[in-house]
Design an enzyme around this catalytic site. Structure first.
Site, mmCIF file in Angstrom:
data_model
loop_
_atom_site.group_PDB
_atom_site.id
_atom_site.type_symbol
_atom_site.label_atom_id
_atom_site.label_comp_id
_atom_site.label_asym_id
_atom_site.label_seq_id
_atom_site.Cartn_x
_atom_site.Cartn_y
_atom_site.Cartn_z
ATOM 1 N N GLY A 152 0.829 -1.216 0.000
ATOM 2 C CA GLY A 152 0.000 0.000 0.000
ATOM 3 C C GLY A 152 0.849 1.247 0.000
ATOM 4 O O GLY A 152 2.079 1.195 0.088
ATOM 5 N N GLY B 272 2.670 3.555 1.442
ATOM 6 C CA GLY B 272 3.261 3.721 2.768
ATOM 7 C C GLY B 272 3.811 5.116 3.000
ATOM 8 O O GLY B 272 4.078 5.522 4.127
ATOM 9 N N ARG B 273 4.032 5.826 1.894
ATOM 10 C CA ARG B 273 4.528 7.200 2.057
ATOM 11 C C ARG B 273 4.047 8.092 0.926
ATOM 12 O O ARG B 273 4.635 9.143 0.662
ATOM 13 C CB ARG B 273 6.045 7.224 2.144
ATOM 14 C CG ARG B 273 6.748 6.525 1.003
ATOM 15 C CD ARG B 273 8.221 6.804 1.098
ATOM 16 N NE ARG B 273 8.955 5.964 0.168
ATOM 17 C CZ ARG B 273 10.243 6.105 -0.071
ATOM 18 N NH1 ARG B 273 10.910 7.056 0.545
ATOM 19 N NH2 ARG B 273 10.867 5.327 -0.915
ATOM 20 N N ASP C 74 8.898 5.268 8.006
ATOM 21 C CA ASP C 74 8.605 6.566 8.626
ATOM 22 C C ASP C 74 7.739 7.455 7.733
ATOM 23 O O ASP C 74 7.451 8.601 8.085
ATOM 24 C CB ASP C 74 9.920 7.291 8.982
ATOM 25 C CG ASP C 74 10.818 7.498 7.766
ATOM 26 O OD1 ASP C 74 10.377 7.191 6.628
ATOM 27 O OD2 ASP C 74 11.958 7.971 7.943
ATOM 28 N N GLY C 75 7.384 6.947 6.551
ATOM 29 C CA GLY C 75 6.518 7.737 5.664
ATOM 30 C C GLY C 75 7.243 8.867 4.954
ATOM 31 O O GLY C 75 6.632 9.659 4.240
ATOM 32 N N ARG D 125 4.031 14.239 -7.384
ATOM 33 C CA ARG D 125 3.983 13.504 -8.653
ATOM 34 C C ARG D 125 2.616 13.687 -9.316
ATOM 35 O O ARG D 125 1.600 13.858 -8.630
ATOM 36 C CB ARG D 125 4.187 11.995 -8.411
ATOM 37 C CG ARG D 125 5.419 11.670 -7.587
ATOM 38 C CD ARG D 125 5.802 10.205 -7.699
ATOM 39 N NE ARG D 125 4.901 9.282 -6.994
ATOM 40 C CZ ARG D 125 5.197 8.004 -6.790
ATOM 41 N NH1 ARG D 125 6.325 7.498 -7.255
ATOM 42 N NH2 ARG D 125 4.362 7.210 -6.138
ATOM 43 N N ARG E 83 -1.610 0.379 -9.954
ATOM 44 C CA ARG E 83 -0.507 -0.555 -10.201
ATOM 45 C C ARG E 83 -1.029 -1.963 -10.401
ATOM 46 O O ARG E 83 -2.170 -2.262 -10.021
ATOM 47 C CB ARG E 83 0.404 -0.602 -8.948
ATOM 48 C CG ARG E 83 0.985 0.696 -8.570
ATOM 49 C CD ARG E 83 1.110 0.803 -7.034
ATOM 50 N NE ARG E 83 1.392 2.198 -6.686
ATOM 51 C CZ ARG E 83 2.603 2.695 -6.612
ATOM 52 N NH1 ARG E 83 3.639 1.927 -6.774
ATOM 53 N NH2 ARG E 83 2.775 3.974 -6.338
ATOM 54 N N ASP F 90 4.461 -4.301 -7.496
ATOM 55 C CA ASP F 90 3.815 -3.108 -6.921
ATOM 56 C C ASP F 90 4.408 -1.824 -7.497
ATOM 57 O O ASP F 90 3.917 -0.733 -7.202
ATOM 58 C CB ASP F 90 3.943 -3.101 -5.392
ATOM 59 C CG ASP F 90 5.378 -3.259 -4.921
ATOM 60 O OD1 ASP F 90 5.994 -4.272 -5.264
ATOM 61 O OD2 ASP F 90 5.882 -2.359 -4.238
ATOM 62 N N ASN F 91 5.449 -1.945 -8.316
ATOM 63 C CA ASN F 91 6.036 -0.749 -8.938
ATOM 64 C C ASN F 91 5.721 -0.682 -10.429
ATOM 65 O O ASN F 91 6.333 0.091 -11.156
ATOM 66 C CB ASN F 91 7.563 -0.747 -8.762
ATOM 67 C CG ASN F 91 7.964 -0.468 -7.316
ATOM 68 O OD1 ASN F 91 7.178 0.067 -6.545
ATOM 69 N ND2 ASN F 91 9.174 -0.829 -6.952
HETATM 70 P P1 AMP Z 1 9.321 0.689 -2.826
HETATM 71 O O1 AMP Z 1 10.358 -0.374 -2.720
HETATM 72 O O2 AMP Z 1 9.841 2.081 -2.635
HETATM 73 O O3 AMP Z 1 8.478 0.542 -4.042
HETATM 74 O O4 AMP Z 1 8.353 0.483 -1.584
HETATM 75 C C1 AMP Z 1 7.751 -0.755 -1.250
HETATM 76 C C2 AMP Z 1 6.719 -0.529 -0.189
HETATM 77 O O5 AMP Z 1 7.318 0.049 0.968
HETATM 78 C C3 AMP Z 1 5.585 0.404 -0.571
HETATM 79 O O6 AMP Z 1 4.429 -0.049 0.052
HETATM 80 C C4 AMP Z 1 6.041 1.720 -0.012
HETATM 81 O O7 AMP Z 1 4.960 2.592 0.244
HETATM 82 C C5 AMP Z 1 6.696 1.289 1.280
HETATM 83 N N1 AMP Z 1 7.729 2.235 1.754
HETATM 84 C C6 AMP Z 1 8.940 2.473 1.196
HETATM 85 N N2 AMP Z 1 9.608 3.387 1.918
HETATM 86 C C7 AMP Z 1 8.814 3.744 2.957
HETATM 87 C C8 AMP Z 1 8.934 4.656 4.058
HETATM 88 N N3 AMP Z 1 10.036 5.384 4.249
HETATM 89 N N4 AMP Z 1 7.892 4.736 4.891
HETATM 90 C C9 AMP Z 1 6.789 4.006 4.720
HETATM 91 N N5 AMP Z 1 6.605 3.137 3.729
HETATM 92 C C10 AMP Z 1 7.600 3.004 2.845
HETATM 93 MG MG MG Z 2 7.001 1.349 -4.846
#
Ligand code: AMP
Ligand code: MG
Length: 488
Positions: free
Chosen positions: A87, A89-90, A117-118, A168, A175, A244-245
């Site tokens: 989901g 997350g940030r 930490d979002g 953005r 996704r 998810d990306n």
């Molecule tokens: P990513 O690898 O950046 O595509 O992130 C994978 C998942 O981790 C997604 O659900 C992001 O929202 C979550 N995520 C990545 N970095 C953070 C962060 N600093 N705080 C909260 N969620 C994160």
């Molecule tokens: Mg991502």
């Protein structure tokens, strides 16, 4: 979202968490056009409330009020393994302007933040901003970046850094992981709403098809097959092709430890955490195919609304099997264009592959090579082609240049016209890691001039910009392998 989908099982009302002392790091007037934002003479929003909005410190400007910001739920496969629920997350979706969703990345915790930490750091936000806008200028489908707003808020990664928020824009941030989530949780009502929404807003041509969901699946596959072919053609490695990306609109999204190739290494790995090389340059097409298989499992319950399981599977498999062809067609066409070929010949594939093997073996700079190739004259003796000096095996590359010249002659290629068309597809300027790194290091000292200069150069990647020749050359040896931290 244009996610008119609502409900606790889809998204959560999530307010951004304010940041102290927000300041502009970067702003893209080109992206601002998408939402018809009024700008002042310095190219920043005329309404000062936009700085606070894009920092996550307010939800309204003089013209807009985003009363229902949300974070959405999705799931996904990470590095080939089912990761369950993830989901936003940030990332917080503020709302829709002129058909563009406005999302703040790094605007604080959401219900989906898990251990995170979002937040996002200045370094990774600048990389996302520069690459989004550079990809757009290259003509590669991508989410856009409107701005980066910095703050004094400390954020802990490997070391202590500061926070930033990247705004953005995209017609939709849906996704593959959204489909996987509702299929996995057997939430067929939401799954159907999601597919219907995509058809209505983004794939209207599927509506009249006798099998709208199968057609939607096919169109998503086509867009992503073309996308990955475009990445290969500009030497782009995404770095984290987790499901998810991957965008349901076929956009490049979620820029992290990406990298453009300098020296061509077919198995180049840009993500330092990717020890097995799952997301190496040459694996990107097959990984995208794999992600489309994940999407197929998301579509299965939809096809089962009208077919038995076996028939549903067989229809989805039929489309999936076409993926390599969808990809290859675009890849071949793009590389023919890169070579300045106007017609298609069966033997071109081996001509292209022999060249890629040779530039791999000699570790030639991918971008400079193709850019310079346009300067070859058909009546030029091979020993005068300076490009051959970059190759270890002269005999082999001389043979290649001979075959290339014969192929060009076979279609009566004209030097000047070929040079012109090749320069429209072979960029001179790409976001090389060491250039991004220099801009980031200056920005960390509150000097944003290099971010802005780099952005200007990269906004015209196919133009000769003689004053910026230094930005086109391969990195000096000591900067060839700038280590980019994967934490963001
Ligand atoms: P990513 O690898 O950046 O595509 O992130 C994978 C998942 O981790 C997604 O659900 C992001 O929202 C979550 N995520 C990545 N970095 C953070 C962060 N600093 N705080 C909260 N969620 C994160
Ligand atoms: Mg991502």
């Amino acid at each position: 979202m244009s996610f008119t989908l609502s409900g606790d099982d889809v998204c959560q009302l999530t307010y951004p968490s304010p940041i102290p002392d927000p300041y502009w790091v970067a702003f893209s007037p080109s992206a601002a056009k998408l939402i018809q934002l009024d700008l002042d003479a310095s190219g920043l929003p005329s309404d000062p409330a936009w700085l606070e909005l894009l920092a996550g410190n307010t939800l309204s400007t003089s013209k807009h009020n985003f009363a229902n910001p949300i974070a959405t739920v999705y799931s996904g496969h990470q590095f080939g393994v089912w990761a369950g629920q993830l989901g936003d997350g940030r990332a917080i979706l503020l709302g829709n302007i002129q058909g563009q969703e406005l999302q703040l990345k790094g605007a604080g915790k959401t219900i989906y933040s898990r251990m995170g930490d979002g937040r996002a750091v200045l370094r990774s936000s600048i990389r996302e901003y520069l690459c989004s806008e550079a990809m757009y200028a290259l003509g590669v489908p991508t989410t856009r970046a409107l701005s980066v707003v910095g703050s004094s808020l400390p954020v802990l990664r490997e070391s202590l850094e500061t926070a930033a928020v990247c705004a953005r824009l995209a017609p939709s941030f849906i996704r593959i992981g959204h489909f996987e989530h509702f299929a996995f949780t057997q939430n067929i009502v939401r799954l159907k709403e999601l597919a219907d929404l995509l058809i209505q807003d983004h794939y209207p041509e599927c509506e009249s098809d006798s099998e709208p969901y199968l057609e939607l699946f096919k169109q998503i596959c086509i867009r992503n097959a073309k996308l990955v072919a475009q990445w290969q053609a500009v030497g782009f490695c995404h770095g984290v092709l987790n499901s998810d990306n991957i965008s349901a609109l076929g956009l490049t999204m979620d820029y992290g430890p990406f990298g453009f190739l300098d020296q061509f290494e077919i198995d180049h790995i840009c993500n330092h955490s990717d020890h097995g090389g799952r997301y190496a340059y040459h694996r990107q097409p097959q990984i995208m195919h794999w992600n489309m298989a994940c999407l197929a499992s998301g579509f299965l319950p939809l096809l089962e609304l009208t077919h038995d399981e076996e028939e549903a599977q067989s229809r989805l498999r039929g489309v999936l099997e076409e993926f390599p062809v969808m990809y290859a067609q675009t890849w071949q066409s793009l590389f023919r264009q890169k070579l300045g070929l106007l017609t298609a010949d069966e033997a071109d594939i081996s001509l292209i592959e022999r060249l890629l093997q040779a530039i791999h073996d000699s570790k030639v700079d991918f971008t400079s090579f193709f850019r310079t190739l346009s300067q070859i004259k058909l009546d030029q003796p091979i020993h005068q082609i300076t490009l051959r000096d970059h190759f270890i095996d002269r005999e082999l590359i001389d043979q290649w240049f001979t075959d290339y010249a014969l192929r060009l002659q076979s279609e009566s290629s004209v030097d000047s016209a070929r040079m012109k068309s090749m320069n429209l597809v072979n960029p001179k300027y790409i976001l090389r890691n060491h250039l991004a790194q220099t801009a980031i290091e200056k920005a960390q000292q509150h000097d944003f001039s290099e971010v802005s200069r780099l952005m200007n150069i990269l906004s015209r990647p196919y133009d000769e910009q003689p004053e910026f020749e230094a930005y086109a050359v391969p990195p000096p040896e000591d900067l060839e392998r700038v280590e980019v931290s994967c934490s963001s």
